[in-house]
Scaffold this active site. Structure first.
Site, short mmCIF file in Angstrom:
data_model
loop_
_atom_site.label_atom_id
_atom_site.label_comp_id
_atom_site.label_asym_id
_atom_site.label_seq_id
_atom_site.Cartn_x
_atom_site.Cartn_y
_atom_site.Cartn_z
N GLN A 27 0.81 -1.22 0.00
CA GLN A 27 0.00 0.00 0.00
C GLN A 27 0.84 1.27 0.00
O GLN A 27 0.43 2.28 -0.56
CB GLN A 27 -0.94 -0.01 1.22
CG GLN A 27 -2.03 1.04 1.18
CD GLN A 27 -2.89 0.99 2.43
OE1 GLN A 27 -2.47 1.35 3.51
NE2 GLN A 27 -4.12 0.53 2.27
N TYR A 54 2.43 -11.61 3.83
CA TYR A 54 2.12 -10.21 3.56
C TYR A 54 2.90 -9.72 2.35
O TYR A 54 4.13 -9.76 2.33
CB TYR A 54 2.45 -9.32 4.76
CG TYR A 54 1.65 -9.59 6.02
CD1 TYR A 54 0.49 -10.38 6.00
CD2 TYR A 54 2.04 -9.06 7.24
CE1 TYR A 54 -0.23 -10.62 7.15
CE2 TYR A 54 1.32 -9.30 8.40
CZ TYR A 54 0.19 -10.08 8.35
OH TYR A 54 -0.54 -10.33 9.50
N SER A 152 -2.67 -17.99 15.42
CA SER A 152 -3.54 -16.89 15.03
C SER A 152 -4.89 -17.43 14.59
O SER A 152 -4.97 -18.34 13.76
CB SER A 152 -2.91 -16.08 13.88
OG SER A 152 -3.77 -15.03 13.46
N TRP A 205 -5.26 -7.97 16.39
CA TRP A 205 -5.14 -7.15 15.21
C TRP A 205 -6.45 -6.41 14.94
O TRP A 205 -7.51 -6.80 15.43
CB TRP A 205 -4.72 -7.97 13.99
CG TRP A 205 -5.58 -9.11 13.56
CD1 TRP A 205 -5.56 -10.39 14.03
CD2 TRP A 205 -6.58 -9.09 12.52
NE1 TRP A 205 -6.48 -11.16 13.37
CE2 TRP A 205 -7.11 -10.40 12.43
CE3 TRP A 205 -7.05 -8.11 11.65
CZ2 TRP A 205 -8.11 -10.75 11.53
CZ3 TRP A 205 -8.05 -8.45 10.74
CH2 TRP A 205 -8.56 -9.75 10.68
N SER A 206 -6.33 -5.32 14.21
CA SER A 206 -7.46 -4.45 13.85
C SER A 206 -8.19 -3.87 15.05
O SER A 206 -9.43 -3.89 15.11
CB SER A 206 -8.45 -5.20 12.95
OG SER A 206 -9.27 -4.30 12.26
N PRO A 207 -7.48 -3.30 16.04
CA PRO A 207 -8.16 -2.72 17.20
C PRO A 207 -9.00 -1.48 16.86
O PRO A 207 -9.90 -1.13 17.63
CB PRO A 207 -7.00 -2.35 18.14
CG PRO A 207 -5.83 -2.15 17.22
CD PRO A 207 -6.02 -3.18 16.14
N ALA A 209 -10.73 -1.40 14.01
CA ALA A 209 -11.69 -1.91 13.02
C ALA A 209 -11.42 -1.36 11.62
O ALA A 209 -12.26 -0.73 10.99
CB ALA A 209 -13.13 -1.60 13.45
N LYS A 216 -13.15 8.79 10.99
CA LYS A 216 -12.92 9.56 9.75
C LYS A 216 -13.92 9.23 8.64
O LYS A 216 -14.03 9.98 7.67
CB LYS A 216 -11.50 9.33 9.24
CG LYS A 216 -11.20 7.91 8.76
CD LYS A 216 -9.73 7.80 8.34
CE LYS A 216 -9.35 6.37 7.96
NZ LYS A 216 -7.91 6.28 7.62
N GLN A 291 0.42 8.78 12.43
CA GLN A 291 -0.57 7.82 12.91
C GLN A 291 0.03 6.93 13.99
O GLN A 291 -0.64 6.59 14.98
CB GLN A 291 -1.07 6.96 11.74
CG GLN A 291 -1.87 7.72 10.70
CD GLN A 291 -2.20 6.86 9.49
OE1 GLN A 291 -1.37 6.08 9.03
NE2 GLN A 291 -3.41 7.00 8.97
#
Length: 336
Positions: A27, A54, A152, A205-207, A209, A216, A291
């Site tokens: 990304q 990844y 995981s 992971w993804s705390p 969301a 935002k 961030q």
């Protein structure tokens, strides 16, 4: 930065982990990725999470380069094995002895390290005997290539089976890496209680969301240009489940709670996760260094019980709690 023990071990990791799932090697450009890693280090983050799958191994390479020159003893590096990598041939996926052997050696080279602190089974492998997998992990620990074992998105029953074998083999299964946030609580009914019993921590992971809990994304409006919701390389697909006006309206209603604590919505989301003492660390990703700096400030924050209750009331039935979802995270058929 605060630190917590991982499972019942003497090993500590930072409450905030920097992860590079959807960013490094895909990304964002490598120089931006390196800037984010350095921002994490400057913020006191010492734990880094990645996986060989990844960006088809590129993320590990970027992380290894970004950490080059840092004191290895001061870092905790976690990576994972399972997913299809390379040309995705018939042995390039799963938790067989061969794939784990090839996987760990490739990860060590790309990460430019002699050992991996926590080596994780990225999913449960329904096609390889768990005895074969755990024996291979035990061999890696004894060879000094790996210090601790994690998994995981394993179910409670899978965790129990893995923990039993690990103890018999004289190694430590210390962690499970599930998705977890104020909106996604599927581990609370079964996985978390079992983990507490067994002395296994969650590395979540993804705390935030996928960014929805940052506030935002506004109801009735198009996603901001350049945001994850507009990323066709994978981000948009992952976030779309949260993009209903109902969910987005509820998230906006969390703003007064965040203001009361002098936190941003993103900081509130990460701090919410860390109120659970079975959570050893929350993995954050970033496309910009600022961030990382912002989210790292969630470490050490205490949210009063009455505000935790208000968060529950605001989110209400938008929260996903179905424990059966965990079992669907591990593929029922081979991808290769």
């Amino acid at each position: 930065m605060h630190f917590r023990h991982l499972g019942n071990s003497g090993f500590k990791i930072s409450e905030i982990t920097y992860g590079n799932w959807l960013t490094h090697g895909s990304q964002i450009e490598n120089d931006a990725a390196t800037a984010c890693v350095h921002a994490a280090l400057d913020a006191g983050i010492t734990t880094f999470d990645t996986a060989d799958v990844y960006a088809n191994t590129a993320a590990e390479t970027v992380l290894g380069e970004a950490l080059k020159g840092e004191r290895r003893e001061s870092l905790e590096i976690m990576t994972k094995v399972f997913g299809p990598i390379g040309p995705k041939g018939h042995n390039d996926v799963g938790l067989s002895r061969k794939h784990i052997h090839d996987g760990v050696n490739g990860s060590l080279k790309r990460l430019q390290t002699d050992y991996i602190d926590v080596y994780q089974a990225h999913r449960f492998d329904h096609f390889t005997p768990i005895e074969e997998t755990m024996q291979t992990f035990a061999d890696l620990v004894r060879a000094g290539k790996v210090l601790y074992i994690g998994v995981s998105e394993w179910t409670a029953d899978q965790l129990r089976a893995g923990h039993t074998l690990a103890r018999e083999l004289g190694i430590q299964l210390v962690s499970n890496q599930p998705e977890y946030s104020a909106l996604w609580r599927v581990i609370e009914a079964e996985v978390e209680p079992t983990s507490r019993e067994l002395g296994i921590s969650q590395v979540v992971w993804s705390p935030i969301a996928q960014g929805v809990l940052t506030g935002k994304y506004l109801p009735g409006q198009q996603p901001p240009e350049g945001s994850r919701a507009t990323d066709e390389k994978g981000g948009a697909n992952m976030i779309k489940r949260w993009m209903s006006d109902d969910v987005l309206n509820r998230v906006q209603q969390l703003t007064p709670i965040a203001d009361e604590l002098s936190l941003s919505l993103a900081q509130l989301a990460v701090a919410w996760v860390l109120q659970n003492d079975n959570i050893a660390t929350a993995i954050i990703g970033a496309s910009r260094p600022e961030q990382v700096v912002e989210n790292a400030k969630a470490s050490g924050v205490t949210i009063p019980t009455e505000l935790m209750s208000r968060i529950d009331e605001v989110l209400g039935d938008a929260v996903e709690r179905d424990p059966s979802i965990t079992a669907t995270r591990s593929p029922a058929q081979r991808e290769a």
